[in-house]
Design a protein around this motif. Sequence first.
Motif, PDB file in Angstrom:
ATOM      1  N   GLY A 166      15.356  -4.465  11.529  1.00 32.06           N
ATOM      2  CA  GLY A 166      14.105  -3.586  11.629  1.00 32.06           C
ATOM      3  C   GLY A 166      14.799  -2.400  12.378  1.00 32.06           C
ATOM      4  N   SER A 167      14.063  -1.594  12.628  1.00 28.70           N
ATOM      5  CA  SER A 167      14.112  -0.132  13.195  1.00 28.70           C
ATOM      6  C   SER A 167      13.596   0.228  14.219  1.00 28.70           C
ATOM      7  CB  SER A 167      14.115   0.910  12.101  1.00 28.70           C
ATOM      8  OG  SER A 167      14.284   2.344  12.786  1.00 28.70           O
ATOM      9  N   VAL A 168      14.162   0.305  15.554  1.00 24.44           N
ATOM     10  CA  VAL A 168      13.453   0.519  16.703  1.00 24.44           C
ATOM     11  C   VAL A 168      12.739   1.702  16.907  1.00 24.44           C
ATOM     12  CG1 VAL A 168      15.386   1.528  17.876  1.00 24.44           C
ATOM     13  CG2 VAL A 168      13.600   0.130  19.113  1.00 24.44           C
ATOM     14  N   TRP A 169      13.114   2.705  16.003  1.00 20.84           N
ATOM     15  CA  TRP A 169      12.732   4.057  16.252  1.00 20.84           C
ATOM     16  C   TRP A 169      11.380   4.258  15.399  1.00 20.84           C
ATOM     17  CZ3 TRP A 169      14.650   5.984  19.839  1.00 20.84           C
ATOM     18  CH2 TRP A 169      16.072   5.671  20.278  1.00 20.84           C
ATOM     19  N   GLU A 170      10.922   3.292  14.353  1.00 18.67           N
ATOM     20  CA  GLU A 170       9.690   3.419  13.542  1.00 18.67           C
ATOM     21  C   GLU A 170       8.553   2.602  14.235  1.00 18.67           C
ATOM     22  OE1 GLU A 170      10.861   1.648   9.738  1.00 18.67           O
ATOM     23  OE2 GLU A 170      10.414  -0.279  10.520  1.00 18.67           O
ATOM     24  N   MET A 171       7.403   3.396  13.825  1.00 21.09           N
ATOM     25  CA  MET A 171       5.999   2.834  14.222  1.00 21.09           C
ATOM     26  C   MET A 171       5.131   2.613  12.896  1.00 21.09           C
ATOM     27  SD  MET A 171       5.319   4.800  17.666  1.00 21.09           S
ATOM     28  CE  MET A 171       3.877   3.445  18.232  1.00 21.09           C
ATOM     29  N   ARG A 172       4.854   1.433  12.514  1.00 20.24           N
ATOM     30  CA  ARG A 172       3.953   1.227  11.524  1.00 20.24           C
ATOM     31  C   ARG A 172       2.644   1.311  11.905  1.00 20.24           C
ATOM     32  NH1 ARG A 172       0.862  -2.796   8.883  1.00 20.24           N
ATOM     33  NH2 ARG A 172       1.355  -3.171   6.705  1.00 20.24           N
ATOM     34  N   LYS A 173       1.829   2.348  10.895  1.00 22.00           N
ATOM     35  CA  LYS A 173       0.661   2.676  11.070  1.00 22.00           C
ATOM     36  C   LYS A 173      -0.385   2.305   9.938  1.00 22.00           C
ATOM     37  CE  LYS A 173       1.501   5.599  14.668  1.00 22.00           C
ATOM     38  NZ  LYS A 173       1.592   7.136  14.500  1.00 22.00           N
ATOM     39  N   GLY A 174      -0.531   0.916  10.170  1.00 23.30           N
ATOM     40  CA  GLY A 174      -1.535   0.138   9.094  1.00 23.30           C
ATOM     41  C   GLY A 174      -2.709   0.600   9.019  1.00 23.30           C
ATOM     42  N   ASP A 175      -3.106   1.441   9.932  1.00 23.70           N
ATOM     43  CA  ASP A 175      -4.512   1.795   9.742  1.00 23.70           C
ATOM     44  C   ASP A 175      -4.838   3.101   9.204  1.00 23.70           C
ATOM     45  OD1 ASP A 175      -3.270   2.872  12.050  1.00 23.70           O
ATOM     46  OD2 ASP A 175      -5.125   3.850  12.805  1.00 23.70           O
ATOM     47  N   LYS A 176      -3.522   3.830   8.772  1.00 22.50           N
ATOM     48  CA  LYS A 176      -3.153   5.086   8.169  1.00 22.50           C
ATOM     49  C   LYS A 176      -2.979   4.795   6.620  1.00 22.50           C
ATOM     50  CE  LYS A 176      -3.800   7.321  11.955  1.00 22.50           C
ATOM     51  NZ  LYS A 176      -5.052   7.914  12.492  1.00 22.50           N
ATOM     52  N   ALA A 177      -3.079   3.748   6.139  1.00 15.08           N
ATOM     53  CA  ALA A 177      -2.653   3.257   4.899  1.00 15.08           C
ATOM     54  C   ALA A 177      -3.714   3.960   3.787  1.00 15.08           C
ATOM     55  CB  ALA A 177      -2.420   1.602   4.605  1.00 15.08           C
ATOM     56  N   VAL A 178      -2.914   4.350   2.526  1.00 18.75           N
ATOM     57  CA  VAL A 178      -3.822   4.910   1.425  1.00 18.75           C
ATOM     58  C   VAL A 178      -3.390   4.005   0.074  1.00 18.75           C
ATOM     59  CG1 VAL A 178      -4.036   7.049   2.411  1.00 18.75           C
ATOM     60  CG2 VAL A 178      -2.319   6.559   1.088  1.00 18.75           C
ATOM     61  N   GLU A 179      -4.337   4.158  -0.775  1.00 16.62           N
ATOM     62  CA  GLU A 179      -4.290   3.518  -2.012  1.00 16.62           C
ATOM     63  C   GLU A 179      -3.657   4.558  -2.964  1.00 16.62           C
ATOM     64  OE1 GLU A 179      -7.222   0.653  -4.317  1.00 16.62           O
ATOM     65  OE2 GLU A 179      -7.436   2.620  -5.069  1.00 16.62           O
ATOM     66  N   VAL A 180      -2.637   4.134  -3.742  1.00 12.16           N
ATOM     67  CA  VAL A 180      -1.848   5.005  -4.865  1.00 12.16           C
ATOM     68  C   VAL A 180      -2.319   4.245  -5.972  1.00 12.16           C
ATOM     69  CG1 VAL A 180      -0.063   5.914  -5.628  1.00 12.16           C
ATOM     70  CG2 VAL A 180      -0.293   5.893  -3.264  1.00 12.16           C
TER      71      VAL A 180
END
Length: 813
Positions: A166-180
Motif C-alpha cells: 500500500g501507500s501511506v501517503w494516499e487517501m482513497r476518496k470513494g465518494d468522489k468516484a465518477v463513471e467513464v
Amino acid sequence: MSQHEEFRAAFSEKTQTLLGKSLSDSSLQDKYTVLGALLRDQISQLWVKTNDEYLHRGERQVYYFSIEFLLGRLLGSNLLNMGVAETRRQELSSLGIDLSQLEQQEPDAGLGNGGLGRLAACFLDSAASLHLPVHGCGIRYKYGLFEQKLVDGYQTELPDNWLKNGSVWEMRKGDKAVEVRFYGQVQLKPTDSGRLKVEHTNYWPVLAVPYDVPVIGFNNQTVNTLRLWNAEVMPDDPNSFDRTNPLKALEYRYTVESITEILYPDDTHYEGRVLRLKQQYFFVSAGLQSIVRRYKKKNGSLADFDEKIAVHINDTHPVLVIPELMRILMDQEGMSWDQAWQITVNTVSYTNHTILPEALEKWPVDILRELLPRIFMIIEEINERFCRELWGHYPGEWNRIAAMAIINEGYVHMAHLAVAGSNSVNGVAKIHTEILKKDVMKRFYQLYPYKFNNKTNGITHRRWLLKANPGLSKLITSAIGSSWIHHPAYLASLSRLAGDVAFGESVAAVKRANKERLARHIQDKYGITLDCNAIFDVQVKRIHLYKRQQLNALHILDIYNRLRENPDLDITPRVFLFAGKAAPGYYLAKRVIKLINCLGELINNDPIVRDRLKVVYLENYSVSLGEIIFPAADVSEQISTASKEASGTGNMKFMMNGAVTLGTMDGANIEIREEVGDDNIVIFGLTAEEVINYYQTGSYRPREMLADPRLRLVLDQLCNGFLPTPAAEFCALHDSLIDYDEYFVLKDFASYADAQTKIDRLFADRKRWNGMAIRNIAQSGFFSSDRTISEYAIGIWKINPVPIGNPYWMEES
C-alpha cells in the motif's frame, strides 16, 4: 511532558492502534508506516485548510494533467518540506530507530519513467512552495514501468509491484468516484427545443476512483493535491458479478482493472495500443468530470469556467482533454458549439516535449472511433471547422491544409489537436521552442504566432540539492547564508568564491565524500571497487539511440584500446557510470545496454587497465538512486544528437551538484552554457542547424567516417569476437551505425574524443576544476523549477499566489 516525550508516546500509541502491535514487536516496515501515518495526520489538517482557503478566495486554479508523476520517495522530502526532518530524526533516535532505515523502506512510486514524470513532480513541488493553487491529475498505476534486472548483461523486465504494501501517503476518496464510458453507439436525436440530444447506449462503464496524495509546500501551510485515478468495476454492473458465469465476471474485472495496471503497456500490438488509448481517456475524463463537479458545486453555471479554471496538458498523452471538455459543456451543460469551444480554448494550455516523430502521437481513426464514439464525433467536427479556418487563410493550398489537418490519412494527430484547441503552446528550452516554430510546427506558428512561447525546464533544488546533497547545502549556507533555500537565484553569489582556493577545496571534499558514498553502494551491490580519485563520468537517462549511450561506449572502447597498447598512457583514471531503462520492445537500445555491460566485464577484469578504467551499469535507475548518483558525479554526459533533446533535466541536477557538463549544443545545454560561460562547460559536435541540414539534404555518408583508424577499429570490435559475447551480438548495432547512423554517432566521434581529452586535462588542474564546479553550482539557481513555474503562472495560467497562514509554520525553518 516535553515535545520529544509527546512524540514518543504518540508513536507508540499509533503503532498499537494502526497495526495492533507493540513497538518492540514492529518491523522497520511497520515503523515506516506509523511515521508516515503520524505525518499524514498533521498534513491532513493543513490540506483541508488549503482547500477551504482556495474555495473561499475564489482564485483561478490550475490542474496539471500528466501521464507520469515520478515522485520518488516521499518520507524524506515531506519531512524536509514540513521543516521537521532533524527534529523527527532525534525523536526517533531516542526510540532506538534510525530514520534513514525507515526511508529505505519506502519504494519509489511507480508512477513515471523519466524526465516527463520527474518534471511534473518538480512542478507540483514548486507550485506548492510558491503558494500557487496547482494540482496534479494522473493515473494510479498498480505496477510501474518495470523493475530492471541485469542478467548476464541483458536487461530483464520484472514487475514493479510498488503498491504491495500500500501507500501511506494516499487517501482513497470513494465518494468522489465518477463513471467513464467506452465503446457503444451514439445517436443525436432532436428535442422539442430544436437542439440535438446525445444518446450513448450499450457502452462499457468503468468506475474511476480517486486516490489523493498531498503535495506539501516548503515551510509554508500550503498542501496541494495530486489526484490519481484507479479503474474499478461498476458495483451495479451485471457483468461484475455473475453467479452463472464466474469466469466471465473475472474476465470483465480484469479487463477493467487492466486500465490502471501498468505504466506504458506494450504498444507493439493492437491490444496494447488500445489499452494506452483507454488509459489516456480514462484519466482525462475522470479528471475533468471531477473538476467540473467541484466547480458547479460552488458556482452553479459553467459560463465563467475558463476564468477560474486552467487545465494544462503535459505532452500529448492528455490531449483528449479538449474533446472531453467540449463533450461535457455541450452534452451535459447544453452549451452551443461556439460557446463551448471558446471556453475550452481559454481553459487549455499545452507543453510540447519532443520533436521526435515517433513521440508525436497519432491514433488510427478506426481505434478511436470504436473505443470513443462520441469523442471521435467531436474531433471530426473540430477537424472540419479547423480545416475551414485554414481554407480561409490559405485558399487552394491543399497540401498545407492536409499537413495541418487534425485527421489525415486515417490518423488523428494529437499534437495538431493540442495546438488548435489550446490558448498556449510552449517548448521547454530556447532551442526546442525555436525548432518548433521554425520546423516541426512551422505552419502552426505561422497561423497562431501568439500561442507559442518558451518555458525552459527546471528542477526542484529542495530535493536535488538540499535533500540529496546535505553536505554541499550546509557548505553553501555557511558561505552565503540560507536565503538561497527560499530564493535559489541567490546561489549566484557563490560566483565570487570560484577563485577561493580554500572554498574550492571544501567543495572538493564534499564531492569526495559523495563519491565514497556511491562507491560503497556499488561495492555492496556489485562487488566492484572504485577509485574515488578517478573522474566519475556519468550518463544516466532513458536508453535511446538519440541520447547516444553508444557514442560513450565506443569512446570507452577506444580508451581501452589505447591503454592496452600503451599502459603508461598519461590519462587520469576514469570511472564510467551508466544507468537507465530501455523500452522493452526497443531492440537496439537493449543491445546498447548489453554492450556497456560487456565493456564492464572486459575492462574491469583486465589487470592491465582495471586500475585506470572502470565501467559500471547501475540497474533499475530511479529517483532515489539518482539522489546518490548526482552528488557524486564529476562529469555530466549530455551527448544527445543536437536538435533531438527538447531540454533535459538531468543536466540541471548534475550542474546543481557541481558536475561539469560535457555536451552538445542541444536542449538546455545551450542555456547552461549561457549561464556558466564557455570556460565552465565542454561542448562538442554538430550544431542543430548542421544536423537539420544533413537531414534535409541527405548528404551525410557515415561510411566516410571509417577513414578514422580509431573509429574503424572499435566498430570492427563490435562484431569480430573481440568482446566477451558471441560475435553476432552487436552486428545489428554495427550495421545501423555504418549504414544509417541516424543520430550522427560516427560524425561526432572525433569531436567527442577531443572533448574527453580536454576534460582529462581540466580535471588534472584541481584549482581550475574546483572553480568550474563552483560556477556551475552558482548559476544553477536559474534552473530551479521555482523560476519555471513562476513563468507558467504569470505567462500562461494567469494565476496568483494564495498564501495559507504563516509561511514558516513548523518548528524548524
